[in-house]
Design an enzyme around this catalytic site. Structure first.
Site, PDB file in Angstrom:
ATOM      1  N   GLY B  54       0.818  -1.206   0.000  1.00 49.62           N
ATOM      2  CA  GLY B  54       0.000   0.000   0.000  1.00 49.62           C
ATOM      3  C   GLY B  54       0.853   1.256   0.000  1.00 49.62           C
ATOM      4  N   SER B  55       0.224   2.376  -0.359  1.00 50.85           N
ATOM      5  CA  SER B  55       0.889   3.673  -0.260  1.00 50.85           C
ATOM      6  C   SER B  55       0.777   4.174   1.183  1.00 50.85           C
ATOM      7  CB  SER B  55       0.225   4.666  -1.207  1.00 50.85           C
ATOM      8  OG  SER B  55       0.479   4.323  -2.542  1.00 50.85           O
ATOM      9  N   GLY B  56       1.527   5.245   1.470  1.00 52.95           N
ATOM     10  CA  GLY B  56       1.480   5.815   2.811  1.00 52.95           C
ATOM     11  C   GLY B  56       2.685   5.438   3.654  1.00 52.95           C
ATOM     12  N   HIS B  57       3.634   4.714   3.052  1.00 52.80           N
ATOM     13  CA  HIS B  57       4.792   4.222   3.810  1.00 52.80           C
ATOM     14  C   HIS B  57       6.127   4.676   3.227  1.00 52.80           C
ATOM     15  CE1 HIS B  57       2.032   1.584   5.886  1.00 52.80           C
ATOM     16  NE2 HIS B  57       1.712   0.931   4.790  1.00 52.80           N
ATOM     17  N   ASP B 110      -2.092  -8.338   0.755  1.00 48.73           N
ATOM     18  CA  ASP B 110      -0.890  -8.527  -0.055  1.00 48.73           C
ATOM     19  C   ASP B 110      -0.637 -10.008  -0.312  1.00 48.73           C
ATOM     20  OD1 ASP B 110      -0.048  -5.713  -0.188  1.00 48.73           O
ATOM     21  OD2 ASP B 110       0.276  -5.918   1.957  1.00 48.73           O
ATOM     22  N   HIS B 219      -0.045   0.519  10.452  1.00 44.74           N
ATOM     23  CA  HIS B 219      -1.342   1.037  10.012  1.00 44.74           C
ATOM     24  C   HIS B 219      -2.189   1.356  11.235  1.00 44.74           C
ATOM     25  CE1 HIS B 219       0.096  -1.945   7.080  1.00 44.74           C
ATOM     26  NE2 HIS B 219      -0.136  -0.979   6.235  1.00 44.74           N
TER      27      HIS B 219
END
Lengths: 214, 336
Positions: B54-57, B110, B219
């Site tokens: 995911g994005s955000g990392h 994932d 998260h």
């Protein structure tokens, strides 16, 4: 018999109900996940509806395309499973131009089995399966006893609500909710809620006067 | 919510656009998929290492695409798995006959998507293996270590597997080394504030002023304990003790050390925490090697810090010290 128009109408009805419940789904998810369930479900149904609305294809092909679009647009865990569910229903139908309620039940079972295969969950795990499983069982049972499709769907919708209520008392063991373990007992599951909303959308289409579902 | 964004729904495409504009000499998007980022200079005949998440990392995951690390990355929405379709596109854009290693963190979405992508590649004759990282000791007890989440320790796994692939080792060897690096790596983190998903606009949980949560996931997954904010030295003690009680570190061990900042904590604080970690490790007879302090796996603007340690043997240490570089991270030859 049903056709491509039935598929489009049903998808649009479900998309509308998901849109209405989008913020609620995100709230449920925020309590034991990251709070984006409503966004993904809304985007998935909107985009796949928009895609198939103007396509002139067989019902199976429409579901195929809608499922693939859903996976691309909403690739969260449940988004992927929902896309696979829709796609598997299309695969079950193949090239048929028309389909019966019995075909529909087989499509639903194929889609349900796809969720089990990929999600590696079972009924009782506090997932979407907990509303879908009783709904499909109830529709199948009513149909076997000769009930008309409209009534089968209404019974399926009721069963999905009961399944959802039952799952609220369960402990989550899959995905992010599983990290909250015991704390999820008593909390309403977002996935099971989506399953119930699918049945609500289907029931809405079936209940419309003059609709060809019966 | 205070973020430098335009429309929230454009968060992912717009940051990707910026990355390609800034680093287009080294990175590109796959021709058939705007969510598959690839390096511009794939090495013919090398095992392709493909990651995703995911994005955000950032810099995780796509920041590790470059020389001597990963070759391509499937990019998901914020905190959501990429689609298996973009995972397949990413692999096809860079594989060149030596097979594909899918390397990622242990999260449900994932796992499911990489599984489908690997199935598809294998069915098309592209040999594909998967290794998922499970370094976060706080996420499950030792008896259930296979359920643990992957966090910043994946950097060590990228490094070891990436170096092995760059040495032109075959897929089976690259897989063995990736698994070994993961088995030798442990991480533990502490968070002090939440983060906000752009499309939601408010934090999905809160940590009260004056409190911190030990073991929180990247998260916001619940941690082990929540309590009053502690001095940095005590945080260091918690991080070191949780990791060293989870794995045997014989006296004289050499370990690669990564102090990861979660996005809302400054570098100075990272070094204040490291200062104590260093002395604690020495007291245990553990020698820190190739120490890195910085943002390696973030959770948007979450304040927090994590410690990752990879127990080295000759093979892993040698792989760690091969040169590698991306627009986001550089490993120097012989210095890490």
């Amino acid at each position: 018999m049903y056709n491509s128009e039935t598929v489009k109408r049903t998808l649009r009805s479900i998309a509308g109900i998901i849109a209405e419940n989008s913020a609620f789904l995100s709230e449920l998810d925020a309590a034991m996940g990251d709070g984006d369930l409503g966004i993904h479900m809304y985007r998935g149904f909107e985009k796949s509806c928009d895609l198939v609305e103007n396509l002139d294809e067989s019902p199976g092909k429409l579901l195929n395309r809608a499922g693939a679009c859903f996976i691309e647009e909403a690739p969260s865990t449940l988004g992927t499973l929902m896309g696979l569910f829709i796609r598997a229903m299309g695969l079950e139908l193949g090239d048929k131009a028309n389909f019966s309620f019995e075909d529909f039940l087989n499509m639903a079972k194929r889609g349900y089995n796809e969720i089990i295969k990929r999600g590696k969950a079972a009924p009782g795990d506090k997932t979407i399966l907990d509303s879908l499983h009783p709904a499909i069982e109830a529709m199948q049972e009513a149909f076997s006893q000769g009930a008309p499709p409209k009534q089968c769907i209404a019974l399926g919708y009721e069963a999905s609500k009961d399944g959802l209520a039952y799952s609220t008392g369960l402990k989550a063991i899959h995905g992010r909710p599983a990290y909250f373990a015991e704390k999820t007992i008593g909390m309403q599951d977002g996935g099971a809620t989506v399953g119930m909303l699918l049945m609500e959308g289907l029931n809405e289409v079936a209940a419309i006067e003059g609709c060809d579902i019966e | 919510m205070k973020k430098f964004i335009n429309a929230a729904k454009d968060y992912v495409p717009e940051y990707l656009e910026g990355i390609i504009l800034a680093h287009g000499d080294r990175l590109a998007l796959a021709e058939d998929n705007g969510r598959a980022l690839v390096r511009r200079n794939p090495v013919p005949g090398k095992v392709a290492i493909v990651t995703g998440g995911g994005s955000g990392h950032l810099p995780l995951f796509l920041g590790y695409v470059g020389d001597g690390l990963a070759d391509a990355c499937a990019v998901g929405n914020v905190f959501a798995s990429p689609s298996y379709i973009s995972m397949v596109s990413a692999a096809k854009a860079v594989e060149s006959g030596a097979g594909v290693l899918y390397l990622f963190g242990n999260y449900g979405g994932d796992r499911m998507n990489f599984d489908m992508a690997a199935e598809e590649l294998n069915s098309e004759g592209v040999e594909t293996c998967q290794v998922w990282c499970t370094d976060d000791v706080a996420s499950a007890p030792k008896e259930k270590s296979e359920n643990r989440r992957g966090v910043a320790g994946i950097v060590f796994v990228y490094k070891a597997a990436g170096a092995a692939a760059a040495r032109m080792l075959p897929l089976a060897e690259v897989v063995r080394i990736a698994k070994k690096a993961n088995a030798h790596t442990r991480s533990m983190g502490v968070s002090m504030s939440a983060c906000t998903l752009p499309e939601i606009g408010k934090p999905s949980f809160t940590i009260d002023e004056g409190e911190m949560e030990v073991g929180m996931g990247i998260h916001g997954e619940p941690g082990v304990t929540r309590g009053k904010i502690m001095p940095a030295d005590e945080v260091a003690e918690i991080l070191v003790s949780n990791i060293t009680k989870d794995m045997e570190y014989p006296s004289g061990s050499r370990v690669a050390v990564l102090i990861n900042l979660l996005g809302g904590t400054c570098l100075e604080e990272g070094y204040i925490v490291y200062r104590k970690i260093h002395s604690l490790l020495l007291a245990l007879g553990i020698e820190p090697v190739g120490v890195r302090v910085g943002e390696y796996s973030t959770s948007m603007e979450m304040a927090g810090v994590s410690l990752s340690m990879m127990l080295l043997d000759d093979e892993l240490e040698s792989l760690l010290f091969d040169a590698a570089s991306t627009p986001f991270v550089v490993f120097e030859q012989n210095r890490g």
